[in-house]
Design a protein around this motif. Sequence first.
Motif, PDB file in Angstrom:
ATOM      1  N   HIS A 195      10.241   7.214   8.580  1.00  0.00           N
ATOM      2  CA  HIS A 195       9.462   6.036   8.958  1.00  0.00           C
ATOM      3  C   HIS A 195       9.713   4.963   7.907  1.00  0.00           C
ATOM      4  N   GLN A 196       9.199   3.769   8.175  1.00  0.00           N
ATOM      5  CA  GLN A 196       9.405   2.673   7.241  1.00  0.00           C
ATOM      6  C   GLN A 196       8.246   2.587   6.260  1.00  0.00           C
ATOM      7  N   GLN A 197       8.614   2.535   4.985  1.00  0.00           N
ATOM      8  CA  GLN A 197       7.651   2.369   3.903  1.00  0.00           C
ATOM      9  C   GLN A 197       8.064   1.134   3.109  1.00  0.00           C
ATOM     10  N   ASN A 198       7.223   0.102   3.126  1.00  0.00           N
ATOM     11  CA  ASN A 198       7.563  -1.154   2.442  1.00  0.00           C
ATOM     12  C   ASN A 198       8.937  -1.668   2.876  1.00  0.00           C
ATOM     13  N   GLU A 199       9.175  -1.620   4.202  1.00  0.00           N
ATOM     14  CA  GLU A 199      10.404  -2.133   4.822  1.00  0.00           C
ATOM     15  C   GLU A 199      11.631  -1.289   4.509  1.00  0.00           C
ATOM     16  N   HIS A 200      11.437  -0.097   3.967  1.00  0.00           N
ATOM     17  CA  HIS A 200      12.557   0.807   3.720  1.00  0.00           C
ATOM     18  C   HIS A 200      12.296   2.130   4.427  1.00  0.00           C
TER      19      HIS A 200
ATOM     20  N   HIS B   7      12.530  10.127   0.047  1.00  0.00           N
ATOM     21  CA  HIS B   7      11.340  10.706   0.672  1.00  0.00           C
ATOM     22  C   HIS B   7      10.102   9.846   0.428  1.00  0.00           C
ATOM     23  N   ASP B   8       9.211   9.815   1.386  1.00  0.00           N
ATOM     24  CA  ASP B   8       7.879   9.244   1.186  1.00  0.00           C
ATOM     25  C   ASP B   8       6.953  10.411   0.868  1.00  0.00           C
ATOM     26  N   LEU B   9       6.921  10.789  -0.390  1.00  0.00           N
ATOM     27  CA  LEU B   9       6.226  12.005  -0.808  1.00  0.00           C
ATOM     28  C   LEU B   9       4.716  11.918  -0.592  1.00  0.00           C
ATOM     29  N   GLU B  10       4.145  10.737  -0.813  1.00  0.00           N
ATOM     30  CA  GLU B  10       2.700  10.598  -0.607  1.00  0.00           C
ATOM     31  C   GLU B  10       2.333  10.800   0.853  1.00  0.00           C
TER      32      GLU B  10
END
Length: 211
Positions: free
Chosen positions: A156-161, A73-76
């Motif tokens: 979505h992509q976060q730091n290419e992940h 998860h992208d919690l932020e």
Amino acid sequence: MIKNIIYILGVIALLLATTSTAQARTEEQTHSDEPQQIIGILQNALIKAMQQGKEMSYHDRETFLAPVLQQTHDLETIVRTILGAHWVTLDKTKQQDMISAFSQNSTATYADRFDQYDGERFEIIENRLLPRGRMLVRSQFIKADKGVISFDYVLHQQNEHWRIINIVIDGVSDLALKRAEYNAIIQQEGIQSLINTLQNKTNQIKLGHQQ
């Protein structure tokens, strides 16, 4: 001699074009597959927590699932999206307090709900590209009685992940529900009240497993 050179150059160009096309296809396939792999990591962990429900205590499930949520998860971004305009009014300390309270409550909720196993399983149906470079991974949770619950994940992509930023359960957006609930609390009582509310909910879940 010249014809031979032209022929050799032509072969080289063809090989380079073929290699480039193959690489592009591989990159496209990897780009498409990774969101499904992320969902697989989460769902496999949930099934494992269920399967070991009798052996694992609530605390054990929390400890086991916490790093899985951080990985998937992208919690932020989730918190920032839920709070909307309220987010930018918070200082760094309050932002981190909010992310921490949300993360702990999310982990507690998973550990509380996925604690028993009776042959349930997840099944991924499809990946679908969404606007703004996002991906949708559609899946189903097959219950013991063969009933089905839809779990659709937006990533979505976060730091290419790839990371999860929303879960839609049977057509109901978790992000939308939390946005309505959280913003109502903030407007009436302020951000600290929301943080306290999340911490209290987490503590109530923990106390429920101590009885």
